[in-house]
Design a protein around this motif. Structure first.
Motif, PDB file in Angstrom:
ATOM      1  N   ASN A   1     -47.407  16.291  16.491  1.00  0.00           N
ATOM      2  CA  ASN A   1     -46.369  15.299  16.764  1.00  0.00           C
ATOM      3  C   ASN A   1     -45.943  15.269  18.237  1.00  0.00           C
ATOM      4  O   ASN A   1     -45.030  14.535  18.610  1.00  0.00           O
ATOM      5  CB  ASN A   1     -45.141  15.535  15.882  1.00  0.00           C
ATOM      6  N   GLY A   2     -46.599  16.076  19.068  1.00  0.00           N
ATOM      7  CA  GLY A   2     -46.320  16.058  20.495  1.00  0.00           C
ATOM      8  C   GLY A   2     -45.007  16.689  20.902  1.00  0.00           C
ATOM      9  O   GLY A   2     -44.576  16.544  22.059  1.00  0.00           O
ATOM     10  N   ILE A   3     -44.342  17.405  19.994  1.00  0.00           N
ATOM     11  CA  ILE A   3     -43.064  18.051  20.308  1.00  0.00           C
ATOM     12  C   ILE A   3     -43.303  19.530  20.595  1.00  0.00           C
ATOM     13  O   ILE A   3     -43.937  20.230  19.802  1.00  0.00           O
ATOM     14  CB  ILE A   3     -42.064  17.891  19.155  1.00  0.00           C
ATOM     15  N   SER A   4     -42.781  20.007  21.720  1.00  0.00           N
ATOM     16  CA  SER A   4     -43.037  21.380  22.157  1.00  0.00           C
ATOM     17  C   SER A   4     -41.790  22.254  22.000  1.00  0.00           C
ATOM     18  O   SER A   4     -40.668  21.789  22.261  1.00  0.00           O
ATOM     19  CB  SER A   4     -43.475  21.393  23.626  1.00  0.00           C
ATOM     20  N   PRO A   5     -41.966  23.509  21.603  1.00  0.00           N
ATOM     21  CA  PRO A   5     -40.828  24.418  21.467  1.00  0.00           C
ATOM     22  C   PRO A   5     -40.490  25.115  22.781  1.00  0.00           C
ATOM     23  O   PRO A   5     -41.274  25.095  23.734  1.00  0.00           O
ATOM     24  CB  PRO A   5     -41.352  25.441  20.458  1.00  0.00           C
ATOM     25  N   GLU A   6     -39.324  25.725  22.821  1.00  0.00           N
ATOM     26  CA  GLU A   6     -38.940  26.614  23.915  1.00  0.00           C
ATOM     27  C   GLU A   6     -39.112  28.044  23.430  1.00  0.00           C
ATOM     28  O   GLU A   6     -38.688  28.379  22.317  1.00  0.00           O
ATOM     29  CB  GLU A   6     -37.499  26.370  24.345  1.00  0.00           C
ATOM     30  N   VAL A   7     -39.726  28.879  24.261  1.00  0.00           N
ATOM     31  CA  VAL A   7     -40.083  30.230  23.831  1.00  0.00           C
ATOM     32  C   VAL A   7     -39.655  31.244  24.879  1.00  0.00           C
ATOM     33  O   VAL A   7     -39.833  31.020  26.083  1.00  0.00           O
ATOM     34  CB  VAL A   7     -41.613  30.347  23.600  1.00  0.00           C
TER      35      VAL A   7
END
Length: 221
Positions: free
Chosen positions: A122-128
């Protein structure tokens, strides 16, 4: 009589005694293996902050979570940490994590490395961010997919060092949403924590090899 062979053996012995001893990986189940299974589950040797509801293992079959990127030959699974809005079947989770307690030598320097990626569908990236003993060792950043779905680009290597301040410290991969309605998934594998070699031993090894090279040049004249 001093011969080239005797010099070679002496230098080789010195370099061997001075060579750094690389400790083995102290992380258990570094690839988040779960008997070839895919999906949400508790993973051996790792603790999920959601009790496996939003974390789990993805084998190299199917593409539920591991839908892009390649890993080294021999690695057959990756761990995933999903943060998502409420979808009726999962609780809304703005942050989630996988963690493992490490047995360390107080004052020793350790190298941490791992391969990371993100789900691409879905093209959504997390913060890690990554913590050891509650201290941030890899600052929070956005982890984007290495490519579109089914991309063959390699996972990204992350490496850092830290100094142990206690005999037992928790390694934690903490994943957060960028926005409250995000459905983002972090992928991780090949987690390695090992004692770093002492700098002096590496210098001695190269000194010994330098002595060997000098001797060879003299005998070659």
């Amino acid at each position: 009589m001093v011969t080239l062979r005797s010099l070679f053996l002496s230098a080789l012995a010195l370099s061997a005694s001075a060579a750094p001893v690389f400790a083995s990986n102290i992380v258990l189940n570094p690839d988040f293996y779960a008997n070839g299974l895919n999906g949400y589950m508790e993973i051996a040797d790792w603790t999920s902050s959601s009790s496996g509801v939003n974390t789990g293992s993805q084998a190299n079959t199917g593409n539920a979570f591991w839908d892009n990127g390649t890993v080294p030959v021999g690695t057959t699974s990756v761990g995933f940490i999903q943060v998502n809005p409420s979808e009726g079947q999962f609780p809304a989770v703005p942050t989630d994590s996988l963690s493992q307690d490490l047995s360390l030598d107080i004052g020793a320097v350790y190298t941490l490395s791992y391969l990371e990626n993100a789900r691409a569908f879905n093209g959504i990236s997390p913060e890690v961010e990554v913590l050891v003993g509650g201290n941030v060792v890899v600052p929070q950043s956005i982890v984007a997919p290495v490519g579109p779905v089914s991309s063959l680009n390699p996972f990204q290597l992350v490496t850092t060092t830290f100094t142990a301040t206690a005999s037992t410290e928790t390694l934690q991969f903490l994943v957060s949403q960028q926005n409250s309605n995000d459905d983002a998934t972090f992928l991780v594998t090949n987690v390695n924590v090992s004692a770093a070699p002492e700098p002096g031993t590496t210098g001695l090894m190269f000194s010994a090899l330098g002595m060997l090279g000098f001797a060879v040049r003299r005998f070659a004249r």
